[in-house]
Design a protein around this motif. Structure first.
Motif, PDB file in Angstrom:
ATOM      1  N   TYR A  71      29.456 113.125   1.570  1.00 50.17           N
ATOM      2  CA  TYR A  71      28.374 112.419   0.224  1.00 50.17           C
ATOM      3  C   TYR A  71      27.786 111.311   0.432  1.00 50.17           C
ATOM      4  O   TYR A  71      26.671 111.053   0.065  1.00 50.17           O
ATOM      5  CB  TYR A  71      29.428 112.265  -0.807  1.00 50.17           C
ATOM      6  CG  TYR A  71      29.004 112.039  -2.019  1.00 50.17           C
ATOM      7  CD1 TYR A  71      28.729 112.930  -2.994  1.00 50.17           C
ATOM      8  CD2 TYR A  71      28.813 110.647  -2.376  1.00 50.17           C
ATOM      9  CE1 TYR A  71      27.861 112.734  -4.126  1.00 50.17           C
ATOM     10  CE2 TYR A  71      28.196 110.257  -3.441  1.00 50.17           C
ATOM     11  CZ  TYR A  71      27.844 111.066  -4.455  1.00 50.17           C
ATOM     12  OH  TYR A  71      27.175 110.794  -5.610  1.00 50.17           O
ATOM     13  N   VAL A  72      28.290 110.223   1.415  1.00 52.84           N
ATOM     14  CA  VAL A  72      27.526 109.077   1.820  1.00 52.84           C
ATOM     15  C   VAL A  72      26.335 109.435   2.388  1.00 52.84           C
ATOM     16  O   VAL A  72      25.117 108.738   2.203  1.00 52.84           O
ATOM     17  CB  VAL A  72      28.559 108.158   2.493  1.00 52.84           C
ATOM     18  CG1 VAL A  72      27.651 106.908   2.785  1.00 52.84           C
ATOM     19  CG2 VAL A  72      29.667 107.714   1.511  1.00 52.84           C
ATOM     20  N   ARG A  73      26.385 110.142   3.349  1.00 54.21           N
ATOM     21  CA  ARG A  73      25.084 110.772   4.328  1.00 54.21           C
ATOM     22  C   ARG A  73      24.251 111.192   3.423  1.00 54.21           C
ATOM     23  O   ARG A  73      22.955 110.915   3.387  1.00 54.21           O
ATOM     24  CB  ARG A  73      25.494 111.632   5.283  1.00 54.21           C
ATOM     25  CG  ARG A  73      26.132 110.727   6.642  1.00 54.21           C
ATOM     26  CD  ARG A  73      26.215 111.891   7.724  1.00 54.21           C
ATOM     27  NE  ARG A  73      27.273 112.913   7.536  1.00 54.21           N
ATOM     28  CZ  ARG A  73      28.474 112.714   7.729  1.00 54.21           C
ATOM     29  NH1 ARG A  73      29.087 111.602   8.063  1.00 54.21           N
ATOM     30  NH2 ARG A  73      29.484 113.735   7.478  1.00 54.21           N
ATOM     31  N   LEU A  74      24.649 112.029   2.382  1.00 51.30           N
ATOM     32  CA  LEU A  74      23.706 112.747   1.786  1.00 51.30           C
ATOM     33  C   LEU A  74      23.124 111.872   0.575  1.00 51.30           C
ATOM     34  O   LEU A  74      21.740 111.731   0.536  1.00 51.30           O
ATOM     35  CB  LEU A  74      24.427 113.978   0.853  1.00 51.30           C
ATOM     36  CG  LEU A  74      23.322 115.059  -0.108  1.00 51.30           C
ATOM     37  CD1 LEU A  74      22.422 115.490   0.750  1.00 51.30           C
ATOM     38  CD2 LEU A  74      24.336 115.686  -0.693  1.00 51.30           C
ATOM     39  N   ALA A  75      23.661 110.840   0.048  1.00 48.89           N
ATOM     40  CA  ALA A  75      23.228 109.970  -0.773  1.00 48.89           C
ATOM     41  C   ALA A  75      22.223 109.097  -0.154  1.00 48.89           C
ATOM     42  O   ALA A  75      21.002 108.879  -0.687  1.00 48.89           O
ATOM     43  CB  ALA A  75      24.301 109.213  -1.400  1.00 48.89           C
ATOM     44  N   ARG A  76      22.607 108.746   1.284  1.00 48.41           N
ATOM     45  CA  ARG A  76      21.360 107.939   1.958  1.00 48.41           C
ATOM     46  C   ARG A  76      20.100 108.626   2.123  1.00 48.41           C
ATOM     47  O   ARG A  76      19.173 108.155   2.172  1.00 48.41           O
ATOM     48  CB  ARG A  76      21.995 107.415   3.050  1.00 48.41           C
ATOM     49  CG  ARG A  76      22.995 106.345   2.621  1.00 48.41           C
ATOM     50  CD  ARG A  76      24.042 105.750   3.796  1.00 48.41           C
ATOM     51  NE  ARG A  76      23.103 104.695   4.489  1.00 48.41           N
ATOM     52  CZ  ARG A  76      23.324 104.316   5.727  1.00 48.41           C
ATOM     53  NH1 ARG A  76      24.548 104.621   6.482  1.00 48.41           N
ATOM     54  NH2 ARG A  76      22.604 103.523   6.438  1.00 48.41           N
ATOM     55  N   PHE A  77      20.443 109.771   2.503  1.00 47.23           N
ATOM     56  CA  PHE A  77      19.226 110.611   2.600  1.00 47.23           C
ATOM     57  C   PHE A  77      18.383 110.919   1.673  1.00 47.23           C
ATOM     58  O   PHE A  77      17.195 110.787   1.788  1.00 47.23           O
ATOM     59  CB  PHE A  77      19.616 112.129   3.434  1.00 47.23           C
ATOM     60  CG  PHE A  77      18.602 113.135   3.664  1.00 47.23           C
ATOM     61  CD1 PHE A  77      17.645 112.768   4.536  1.00 47.23           C
ATOM     62  CD2 PHE A  77      18.251 113.989   2.509  1.00 47.23           C
ATOM     63  CE1 PHE A  77      16.737 113.850   4.946  1.00 47.23           C
ATOM     64  CE2 PHE A  77      17.243 114.803   2.676  1.00 47.23           C
ATOM     65  CZ  PHE A  77      16.487 114.988   3.785  1.00 47.23           C
ATOM     66  N   ARG A  78      18.924 111.109   0.499  1.00 45.92           N
ATOM     67  CA  ARG A  78      18.069 111.342  -0.643  1.00 45.92           C
ATOM     68  C   ARG A  78      17.320 110.013  -1.130  1.00 45.92           C
ATOM     69  O   ARG A  78      16.350 110.266  -1.771  1.00 45.92           O
ATOM     70  CB  ARG A  78      19.121 111.683  -2.089  1.00 45.92           C
ATOM     71  CG  ARG A  78      19.881 113.234  -1.905  1.00 45.92           C
ATOM     72  CD  ARG A  78      20.589 113.288  -3.019  1.00 45.92           C
ATOM     73  NE  ARG A  78      21.045 114.662  -2.975  1.00 45.92           N
ATOM     74  CZ  ARG A  78      22.273 114.902  -3.854  1.00 45.92           C
ATOM     75  NH1 ARG A  78      22.970 114.060  -4.498  1.00 45.92           N
ATOM     76  NH2 ARG A  78      22.951 115.924  -3.810  1.00 45.92           N
ATOM     77  N   ALA A  79      17.890 108.840  -0.946  1.00 43.97           N
ATOM     78  CA  ALA A  79      17.237 107.558  -1.518  1.00 43.97           C
ATOM     79  C   ALA A  79      16.315 107.404  -0.386  1.00 43.97           C
ATOM     80  O   ALA A  79      15.058 106.890  -0.758  1.00 43.97           O
ATOM     81  CB  ALA A  79      18.532 106.420  -1.091  1.00 43.97           C
ATOM     82  N   LYS A  80      16.313 107.734   0.903  1.00 47.73           N
ATOM     83  CA  LYS A  80      15.273 107.650   1.671  1.00 47.73           C
ATOM     84  C   LYS A  80      14.267 108.716   1.587  1.00 47.73           C
ATOM     85  O   LYS A  80      12.986 108.330   1.476  1.00 47.73           O
ATOM     86  CB  LYS A  80      15.789 107.940   3.481  1.00 47.73           C
ATOM     87  CG  LYS A  80      14.678 107.480   4.388  1.00 47.73           C
ATOM     88  CD  LYS A  80      15.088 107.803   5.820  1.00 47.73           C
ATOM     89  CE  LYS A  80      16.431 107.767   6.379  1.00 47.73           C
ATOM     90  NZ  LYS A  80      16.650 108.180   7.633  1.00 47.73           N
ATOM     91  N   LYS A  81      14.560 109.807   1.240  1.00 48.29           N
ATOM     92  CA  LYS A  81      13.433 110.851   0.981  1.00 48.29           C
ATOM     93  C   LYS A  81      12.757 110.411  -0.385  1.00 48.29           C
ATOM     94  O   LYS A  81      11.549 110.563  -0.705  1.00 48.29           O
ATOM     95  CB  LYS A  81      14.063 112.152   0.753  1.00 48.29           C
ATOM     96  CG  LYS A  81      13.119 113.284   0.616  1.00 48.29           C
ATOM     97  CD  LYS A  81      14.155 114.511   0.495  1.00 48.29           C
ATOM     98  CE  LYS A  81      13.032 115.858   0.408  1.00 48.29           C
ATOM     99  NZ  LYS A  81      13.859 117.151   0.451  1.00 48.29           N
ATOM    100  N   LYS A  82      13.732 109.829  -1.353  1.00 51.01           N
ATOM    101  CA  LYS A  82      12.886 109.621  -2.701  1.00 51.01           C
ATOM    102  C   LYS A  82      12.120 108.360  -2.650  1.00 51.01           C
ATOM    103  O   LYS A  82      11.032 108.294  -3.169  1.00 51.01           O
ATOM    104  CB  LYS A  82      13.943 109.349  -3.792  1.00 51.01           C
ATOM    105  CG  LYS A  82      13.530 109.024  -5.108  1.00 51.01           C
ATOM    106  CD  LYS A  82      14.916 108.498  -6.091  1.00 51.01           C
ATOM    107  CE  LYS A  82      14.280 108.373  -7.388  1.00 51.01           C
ATOM    108  NZ  LYS A  82      15.404 108.062  -8.376  1.00 51.01           N
ATOM    109  N   GLY A  83      12.346 107.301  -1.819  1.00 51.47           N
ATOM    110  CA  GLY A  83      11.732 106.364  -1.557  1.00 51.47           C
ATOM    111  C   GLY A  83      10.337 106.583  -0.824  1.00 51.47           C
ATOM    112  O   GLY A  83       9.237 106.001  -1.058  1.00 51.47           O
TER     113      GLY A  83
END
Length: 92
Positions: A71-83
């Protein structure tokens, strides 16, 4: 023939090593408490990103906020993709 001097391990060195390990464990606990204090009112996604930016590993973040490392990896990936990264200007 002369006898060679035998070096023995100093008992103080072993004690210093134990104290050093205890000091490291104490610092790890302090860092975890400080991390929890900073992200106490945040959503899990935002907390994962902030703690990751500070240097906590995915497993450490998961243990702190009560989610899985995936979940942590996914949240960090989403934030990177969103930014996203902004495109560079081409040189003229």
């Amino acid at each position: 023939m002369a006898k060679k001097a035998v070096r023995k391990r100093q008992p103080e060195a072993a004690a210093d090593e134990g104290e050093r390990q205890q000091g490291t464990l104490a610092l790890d606990r302090i860092a975890a408490l400080l991390g929890l204090y900073v992200v106490k009112d945040m959503e899990a996604d935002e907390a994962a990103v902030k703690l990751g930016n500070v240097g906590f590993s995915d497993k450490e973040i998961a243990a702190l906020i009560g989610v899985t490392a995936g979940y942590v990896r996914l949240a960090r990936f989403r934030a990177k993709k969103k930014g996203g990264r902004k495109p560079r200007k081409k040189a003229a």
